[in-house]
Design a protein around this motif. Structure first.
Motif, mmCIF file in Angstrom:
data_model
loop_
_atom_site.group_PDB
_atom_site.id
_atom_site.type_symbol
_atom_site.label_atom_id
_atom_site.label_comp_id
_atom_site.label_asym_id
_atom_site.label_seq_id
_atom_site.Cartn_x
_atom_site.Cartn_y
_atom_site.Cartn_z
ATOM 1 N N ARG A 127 60.755 28.834 72.238
ATOM 2 C CA ARG A 127 62.097 28.429 71.808
ATOM 3 C C ARG A 127 63.026 28.554 72.997
ATOM 4 O O ARG A 127 63.029 29.589 73.680
ATOM 5 C CB ARG A 127 62.626 29.338 70.683
ATOM 6 C CG ARG A 127 61.881 29.189 69.396
ATOM 7 C CD ARG A 127 62.487 30.054 68.303
ATOM 8 N NE ARG A 127 61.528 30.215 67.221
ATOM 9 C CZ ARG A 127 61.687 31.013 66.178
ATOM 10 N NH1 ARG A 127 62.790 31.739 66.078
ATOM 11 N NH2 ARG A 127 60.769 31.098 65.246
ATOM 12 N N GLU A 129 65.889 29.614 73.823
ATOM 13 C CA GLU A 129 67.046 30.441 73.498
ATOM 14 C C GLU A 129 67.547 31.098 74.775
ATOM 15 O O GLU A 129 66.882 31.071 75.799
ATOM 16 C CB GLU A 129 66.632 31.544 72.516
ATOM 17 C CG GLU A 129 66.151 31.000 71.192
ATOM 18 C CD GLU A 129 65.982 32.103 70.164
ATOM 19 O OE1 GLU A 129 66.990 32.462 69.545
ATOM 20 O OE2 GLU A 129 64.858 32.597 69.995
ATOM 21 N N GLN A 141 53.919 35.846 68.401
ATOM 22 C CA GLN A 141 53.999 36.227 66.992
ATOM 23 C C GLN A 141 52.617 36.499 66.428
ATOM 24 O O GLN A 141 51.616 35.924 66.880
ATOM 25 C CB GLN A 141 54.651 35.108 66.164
ATOM 26 C CG GLN A 141 56.152 34.978 66.377
ATOM 27 C CD GLN A 141 56.798 34.002 65.409
ATOM 28 O OE1 GLN A 141 56.145 33.120 64.859
ATOM 29 N NE2 GLN A 141 58.098 34.155 65.203
ATOM 30 N N ALA A 301 65.264 42.588 64.702
ATOM 31 C CA ALA A 301 64.358 42.116 63.648
ATOM 32 C C ALA A 301 62.953 41.994 64.238
ATOM 33 O O ALA A 301 62.749 41.299 65.226
ATOM 34 C CB ALA A 301 64.817 40.772 63.116
ATOM 35 N N VAL A 302 61.999 42.699 63.650
ATOM 36 C CA VAL A 302 60.622 42.593 64.150
ATOM 37 C C VAL A 302 59.748 41.725 63.249
ATOM 38 O O VAL A 302 58.631 41.376 63.616
ATOM 39 C CB VAL A 302 59.919 43.959 64.338
ATOM 40 C CG1 VAL A 302 60.478 44.665 65.556
ATOM 41 C CG2 VAL A 302 60.031 44.821 63.103
ATOM 42 N N GLY A 328 57.404 39.551 65.369
ATOM 43 C CA GLY A 328 57.680 39.328 66.792
ATOM 44 C C GLY A 328 56.994 40.414 67.611
ATOM 45 O O GLY A 328 57.447 41.560 67.632
ATOM 46 N N ARG A 331 58.983 42.311 70.507
ATOM 47 C CA ARG A 331 59.928 43.333 70.038
ATOM 48 C C ARG A 331 59.202 44.537 69.450
ATOM 49 O O ARG A 331 59.621 45.674 69.656
ATOM 50 C CB ARG A 331 60.838 42.743 68.972
ATOM 51 C CG ARG A 331 61.765 41.712 69.544
ATOM 52 C CD ARG A 331 62.701 41.214 68.483
ATOM 53 N NE ARG A 331 63.331 39.991 68.951
ATOM 54 C CZ ARG A 331 64.137 39.255 68.219
ATOM 55 N NH1 ARG A 331 64.415 39.625 66.979
ATOM 56 N NH2 ARG A 331 64.673 38.156 68.713
HETATM 57 P P1 AMP Z 1 61.663 33.759 62.815
HETATM 58 O O1 AMP Z 1 60.554 32.758 62.820
HETATM 59 O O2 AMP Z 1 62.884 33.295 63.547
HETATM 60 O O3 AMP Z 1 61.939 34.356 61.481
HETATM 61 O O4 AMP Z 1 61.122 34.945 63.716
HETATM 62 C C1 AMP Z 1 60.238 35.923 63.270
HETATM 63 C C2 AMP Z 1 60.227 37.047 64.266
HETATM 64 O O5 AMP Z 1 59.854 36.551 65.549
HETATM 65 C C3 AMP Z 1 61.602 37.663 64.505
HETATM 66 O O6 AMP Z 1 61.854 38.687 63.570
HETATM 67 C C4 AMP Z 1 61.475 38.204 65.898
HETATM 68 O O7 AMP Z 1 60.853 39.476 65.891
HETATM 69 C C5 AMP Z 1 60.546 37.232 66.576
HETATM 70 N N1 AMP Z 1 61.283 36.273 67.428
HETATM 71 C C6 AMP Z 1 61.921 35.138 67.063
HETATM 72 N N2 AMP Z 1 62.452 34.512 68.133
HETATM 73 C C7 AMP Z 1 62.154 35.270 69.207
HETATM 74 C C8 AMP Z 1 62.417 35.169 70.629
HETATM 75 N N3 AMP Z 1 63.078 34.141 71.147
HETATM 76 N N4 AMP Z 1 61.941 36.153 71.436
HETATM 77 C C9 AMP Z 1 61.251 37.203 70.929
HETATM 78 N N5 AMP Z 1 60.970 37.343 69.623
HETATM 79 C C10 AMP Z 1 61.417 36.397 68.766
#
Ligand code: AMP
Length: 445
Positions: A127, A129, A141, A301-302, A328, A331
């Motif tokens: 991503r 970001e 993940q 958020a992990v 994640g 994290r």
């Molecule tokens: P999500 O799919 O956005 O719900 O992400 C699930 C988990 O992936 C989150 O709780 C984070 O722990 C981790 N995560 C999402 N985006 C990132 C990122 N850019 N870098 C590191 N971990 C991420």
């Protein structure tokens, strides 16, 4: 520096996971595999890139992930596709894996398999970001999904139990589990409308000291649930007064949520309800959950997860219920490191300190035998002076130096030196193998 001698660096937001930290990663992922397989989940290995359209349709066109964060590239028609009018394709590196799991489920007709499909995956996501601590452009993940005909709350509870059991085994214990229900297609639309009306009112007449930012103002029309996600300080007083979904669930959803909580209690899982925990996509239904961990600052958020009963149909498959989560890894590892509760990881067991060409064949031989019983062994490729050899053994963190010199070759024995306390014993080959093997068994137990 001339252009052809320039040094390369990892691209912004990507990084190398080096030893010894990589051992911690392997251990973490292996613990996940072991835990998930004990719940009868099986691994699915997925492509790293898919059609952009798959993500756009499943994640939603009005999300940051799809709008701004995907790495997308186009290719011309395949050279071997000679079809008339074959058009260029647009692909994206996967920003998450649920869409791919669902695509694979449909494409491989997995609905015809007995029971639910219980799948897990491990791997990188992409991503674009803004990088910061705990946020990368290539991140990792570990996720799991259950797809099938039933939406029994016991499935949700088992998935959450599996997640929390894994975290416990991976010594990620300073965590909080939040749960919520966001209703279904019978009750959520009315709630969303109510939310929209309230938000319009506060947008027109903000209470003193608060106001909605541009993102939330835009979301009043596109996706008002997402406003509840906001962390902006000036919006918090407004959000606190908004109507709560728990007061607007239909009977079936309220019953499902109550049962889920019963099931979690039955399994001894501590949780907190958080009415603001929404996954702002249309296909999400009922259960949503998130785990936060300590030691991570703002990116805490992990794991995020939820039920997505509409997704398979949205992607052209048969009516199917689904629930899953994504952890994640970056994290989670950071949090474990910050807690200092690191597991004992395999280290170098034996450094073979051989001296003199006569000792070399014996050294090669015993090294192969020690490796054969599963010990990590370092055999220097070139002869070294005794002192230098032991010095290197120490620096490499070896537990033992196995000394093989002229004396040892002549007497058919080995000298095993425990480097931490310099304790030394002379052993026959048989005793040496038995001693090191039993010690390895004990430290693993
Ligand atoms: P999500 O799919 O956005 O719900 O992400 C699930 C988990 O992936 C989150 O709780 C984070 O722990 C981790 N995560 C999402 N985006 C990132 C990122 N850019 N870098 C590191 N971990 C991420």
């Amino acid at each position: 520096m001339t252009e052809n001698r320039r040094q390369f660096r990892a691209i912004k937001g990507t990084r190398d996971i080096l030893p010894p930290e990589s051992a911690l990663w392997n251990w973490f992922e292996q613990t996940a595999r072991n835990t998930f397989e004990s719940y009868n989940f099986r691994e699915i290995r997925l492509p790293i890139f898919e059609e952009t359209e798959l993500f756009a349709r499943s994640i939603g066109a009005d999300t940051d992930v799809v709008n701004k964060e995907m790495y997308t590239f186009s290719t011309g028609p395949d050279a071997d596709t000679k079809e008339e009018g074959a058009s260029a394709q647009t692909y994206s590196l996967r920003p998450e894996a649920t869409a791919s799991v669902v695509r694979a489920y449909i494409e491989n007709g997995m609905q015809t398999l007995p029971g639910n499909a219980k799948l897990y995956y491990v791997g990188p996501m992409f991503r674009r970001e803004r990088p910061q601590k705990g946020r990368y452009r290539q991140f990792y993940q570990i996720g799991a999904e259950v797809l099938g005909q039933s939406d029994a709350p016991a499935i949700d509870a088992e998935v959450i139990e599996m997640l929390m059991t894994f975290f416990k085994r991976a010594s990620l214990t300073r965590t909080t589990l939040y749960i919520n229900s966001i209703g279904d297609k019978n009750c959520r639309p009315q709630y969303v409308e109510l939310l929209r009306e309230e938000l319009r009112k506060v947008a027109e007449q903000p209470p003193a000291g608060s106001k909605l930012g541009p993102d939330s103002l835009r979301r009043i029309d596109t996706n008002p649930l997402r406003v509840l996600d906001s962390k902006l300080p000036e919006e918090q007083a407004i959000i606190a007064k908004l109507p709560r979904i728990s007061d607007h669930l239909c009977d079936a959803c309220r019953e499902h949520f109550a049962k889920l909580k019963e099931e979690l209690s039955l399994r001894g899982i501590a949780y907190e309800e958080n009415w603001r925990l929404v996954r702002g996509l249309d296909y999400y239904t009922r259960t949503t959950f998130e785990v936060i961990a300590e030691g991570l600052g703002s990116q805490n958020a992990v794991c995020g997860g939820g039920r997505y009963d509409g997704l398979v149909e949205l992607l052209g498959g048969p009516p199917t219920k689904g629930i899953g989560f994504a952890i994640g890894t970056d994290r989670a590892i950071l949090s474990i490191q910050e807690s200092g509760k690191l597991p004992q990881l395999p280290a170098l067991a034996v450094f073979v300190a051989w001296m003199g060409q006569a000792a070399y064949p014996t050294a090669v031989n015993i090294t192969r035998k020690l490796r054969g019983v599963g010990l990590a062994v370092e055999l220097p490729a070139e002869e070294m002076k005794f002192k230098k050899s032991l010095g290197l053994a120490d620096k490499l963190g070896a537990r033992y130096a196995l000394i093989i010199g002229e004396d040892e070759v002549n007497s058919g024995t080995f000298t095993l030196k425990h480097l931490a306390d310099s304790d030394q014993k002379k052993l026959s080959e048989f005793d040496l193998l038995e001693y090191l093997e039993s010690e390895r068994r004990d430290t693993r137990a």
